[in-house]
Design an enzyme around this catalytic site. Sequence first.
Site, mmCIF file in Angstrom:
data_model
loop_
_atom_site.group_PDB
_atom_site.id
_atom_site.type_symbol
_atom_site.label_atom_id
_atom_site.label_comp_id
_atom_site.label_asym_id
_atom_site.label_seq_id
_atom_site.Cartn_x
_atom_site.Cartn_y
_atom_site.Cartn_z
ATOM 1 N N GLY A 233 0.828 -1.203 0.000
ATOM 2 C CA GLY A 233 0.000 0.000 0.000
ATOM 3 C C GLY A 233 0.856 1.245 0.000
ATOM 4 C CB SER A 234 -0.061 4.707 0.802
ATOM 5 O OG SER A 234 -0.603 4.450 2.089
ATOM 6 N NE ARG A 236 -2.295 7.777 4.086
ATOM 7 C CZ ARG A 236 -3.067 6.720 4.322
ATOM 8 N NH1 ARG A 236 -3.233 6.289 5.547
ATOM 9 N NH2 ARG A 236 -3.704 6.111 3.339
ATOM 10 N N GLY A 238 2.784 2.233 5.316
ATOM 11 C CA GLY A 238 4.041 1.565 5.699
ATOM 12 C C GLY A 238 4.699 2.221 6.901
ATOM 13 C CD GLU A 255 6.945 -5.644 -2.132
ATOM 14 O OE1 GLU A 255 7.172 -4.759 -2.983
ATOM 15 O OE2 GLU A 255 7.711 -6.614 -1.944
ATOM 16 C CB CYS A 289 3.150 0.048 -6.959
ATOM 17 S SG CYS A 289 3.335 -1.622 -7.556
HETATM 18 P P1 NAD Z 1 -3.462 2.261 1.351
HETATM 19 O O1 NAD Z 1 -2.166 2.460 2.043
HETATM 20 O O2 NAD Z 1 -4.499 3.299 1.483
HETATM 21 O O3 NAD Z 1 -4.117 0.856 1.812
HETATM 22 C C1 NAD Z 1 -3.466 -0.364 1.649
HETATM 23 C C2 NAD Z 1 -3.973 -1.380 2.674
HETATM 24 O O4 NAD Z 1 -3.479 -1.036 3.974
HETATM 25 C C3 NAD Z 1 -5.489 -1.445 2.803
HETATM 26 O O5 NAD Z 1 -5.874 -2.804 2.925
HETATM 27 C C4 NAD Z 1 -5.759 -0.693 4.113
HETATM 28 O O6 NAD Z 1 -6.945 -1.082 4.758
HETATM 29 C C5 NAD Z 1 -4.541 -1.081 4.919
HETATM 30 N N1 NAD Z 1 -4.166 -0.160 6.007
HETATM 31 C C6 NAD Z 1 -4.259 1.180 6.025
HETATM 32 N N2 NAD Z 1 -3.752 1.681 7.155
HETATM 33 C C7 NAD Z 1 -3.321 0.618 7.898
HETATM 34 C C8 NAD Z 1 -2.691 0.480 9.171
HETATM 35 N N3 NAD Z 1 -2.409 1.539 9.927
HETATM 36 N N4 NAD Z 1 -2.363 -0.753 9.596
HETATM 37 C C9 NAD Z 1 -2.621 -1.838 8.836
HETATM 38 N N5 NAD Z 1 -3.242 -1.769 7.624
HETATM 39 C C10 NAD Z 1 -3.580 -0.546 7.155
HETATM 40 O O7 NAD Z 1 -3.096 2.040 -0.217
HETATM 41 P P2 NAD Z 1 -4.049 1.984 -1.490
HETATM 42 O O8 NAD Z 1 -4.586 3.344 -1.784
HETATM 43 O O9 NAD Z 1 -4.995 0.853 -1.394
HETATM 44 O O10 NAD Z 1 -2.998 1.588 -2.641
HETATM 45 C C11 NAD Z 1 -2.230 2.499 -3.378
HETATM 46 C C12 NAD Z 1 -0.800 2.557 -2.865
HETATM 47 O O11 NAD Z 1 -0.240 1.251 -2.795
HETATM 48 C C13 NAD Z 1 0.114 3.340 -3.785
HETATM 49 O O12 NAD Z 1 0.988 4.121 -3.001
HETATM 50 C C14 NAD Z 1 0.889 2.248 -4.529
HETATM 51 O O13 NAD Z 1 2.138 2.660 -5.027
HETATM 52 C C15 NAD Z 1 1.030 1.219 -3.450
HETATM 53 N N6 NAD Z 1 1.255 -0.118 -4.006
HETATM 54 C C16 NAD Z 1 2.499 -0.665 -3.877
HETATM 55 C C17 NAD Z 1 2.763 -1.907 -4.439
HETATM 56 C C18 NAD Z 1 4.138 -2.509 -4.345
HETATM 57 O O14 NAD Z 1 4.238 -3.716 -4.566
HETATM 58 N N7 NAD Z 1 5.177 -1.769 -4.026
HETATM 59 C C19 NAD Z 1 1.750 -2.601 -5.115
HETATM 60 C C20 NAD Z 1 0.480 -2.023 -5.206
HETATM 61 C C21 NAD Z 1 0.247 -0.768 -4.648
#
Ligand code: NAD
Length: 506
Positions: A233-234, A236, A238, A255, A289
């Site tokens: 995910g983002s 933020r 991570g 990731e 991503c």
């Molecule tokens: P997001 O960070 O908003 O959410 C991702 C996941 O994290 C969701 O399931 C969410 O519920 C969970 N989450 C949020 N806060 C959390 C916390 N404090 N503790 C545990 N879990 C939590 O991301 P998004 O908007 O769904 O995805 C887009 C982002 O993901 C972009 O920044 C993209 O670059 C990145 N991404 C990275 C990869 C990679 O492999 N590097 C792959 C796909 C997407």
Amino acid sequence: MNDIQAVLERCGIAASEYTGGTLRVASPVDGGEIARLHETALADMPAIIARSKAAFLAWRQVPAPVRGELVRLWGEELRAAKKDIGRVVSVEVGKIVEEGLGEVQEGIDICEYALGQSRQLFGKTIVSERPGHRIMEQYHPLGPIGVITAFNFPSAVFAWNAAIALVCGDPVIFKPSEKAPLSGLATFRALERAIERFGDKAPAGLAQIVIGPGALGEALVDSPDIALVSATGSTRMGRAVGPKVAARFGRRILELGGNNGMIVAPSADLDMALRAILFGAVGTAGQRCTSLRRLIVHRSVKDRLIARVLAAYRNLPIGNPLSAGTLVGPLIDEAAFSMMQKSLVSAKGQGGKVLTGGERVLADQFPNAFYVSPALVEMPAQTDIVRHETFAPLLYVLSYDDFDAAIAVHNDVPQGLSSCIFSNDMREVELFLSTAGSDCGMANVNIGPSGAEIGGAFGGEKETGGDRESGSDSWKQYMRRTTNTINFSRELPLAQGIVFDDPTPR
Ligand code: NAD
């Protein structure tokens, strides 16, 4: 769109599951509601984690090649349901049909890969400095794995993690994005069918799914019983997850976001570069991503290349991702559209010139969805906004004169996921791949930054998280290593030649 309920049911998601719940799932295709899913109660998380812990004790005893049979069956189930799951992905996150299907194909591919891996969980045998001794390493199952995924790869990323975790002897708890839970659920149901066919050797609780907000992910992150948290995910997210897992000495795979660049050198094949730019920058509406976000092009070819990119951008088929011929579908939601608009305002404020795109389109046809024309913005330098990941089709153009300066600009961003160079100059190419070249987890030559194969290790450096998943030796993160020293002599020599005799008088 009208067929989505029938598709969900064919995927094993019953009407009682996708209606009457509290989580509203809307399609970015037209903004319409497609489901009201029942959410997992936060209070249930301890019991779910306890089930996974119990499942681990049984699953770790099943021989790895037998565990491999389970992922073989999962691959079969995914193959049989590819069209339907791909459809759910397209409807739920707005990917064009080809990309929805491609995502399920990644799941099939990783199952086949993991099946082979199940017979290759190799440790090393190491020579000992002591006579009559041998040293070896073994890899043992690690424990329950929490898999938290992003909205934009709602099926494949779970499969990448779960297929490898399962052959490594680990149960999984899957927390899909609350923006794309149906694709996750459809992929999970295929795994459940495989478990059913696999039979008794699969313990109850081997694979579980939890539906709902980030707080469910936090429960996985905070639990000392989750041996590895794999979170996509983002940045933020991570930043919240990383320190918490570290504080309890857990393992993590992060990731996170990317800010992927392409250097186009004077010797580049511009036809190939153009196609790679298009797929990289506008594919998945810039919501990968690994999407191309920065084009660093040599001044001598810039005008020629940009004229061709502009011509292609003006003819992009933007529209309903379910219709044949569409290449650019919608953004996931209004928030994504607002973020893109904010970034465009910042870019202009920082000296950028919008060459094309950026505006909302098709609003009359889809008043509740957010389609945009991909934006191309020429920047005078790599300003703050260029160094920031905007998760939308927004490509910045920068020019360079000197190759070393191009590499410096390329690396001067906080993220380090994917990168590429288009050049036919062997010295430039090798420099780009060398220690003094790209600082990303993935560095490609004459191919764009996105669309990785599952066989390689996937991930990136710096704010991208520093971890790897999918192929290569990523499996080692899902196992614990033990080093075993075996003495088959009749002596007890100590390492480093230390003498420590038995003081007992004889
Ligand atoms: P997001 O960070 O908003 O959410 C991702 C996941 O994290 C969701 O399931 C969410 O519920 C969970 N989450 C949020 N806060 C959390 C916390 N404090 N503790 C545990 N879990 C939590 O991301 P998004 O908007 O769904 O995805 C887009 C982002 O993901 C972009 O920044 C993209 O670059 C990145 N991404 C990275 C990869 C990679 O492999 N590097 C792959 C796909 C997407």
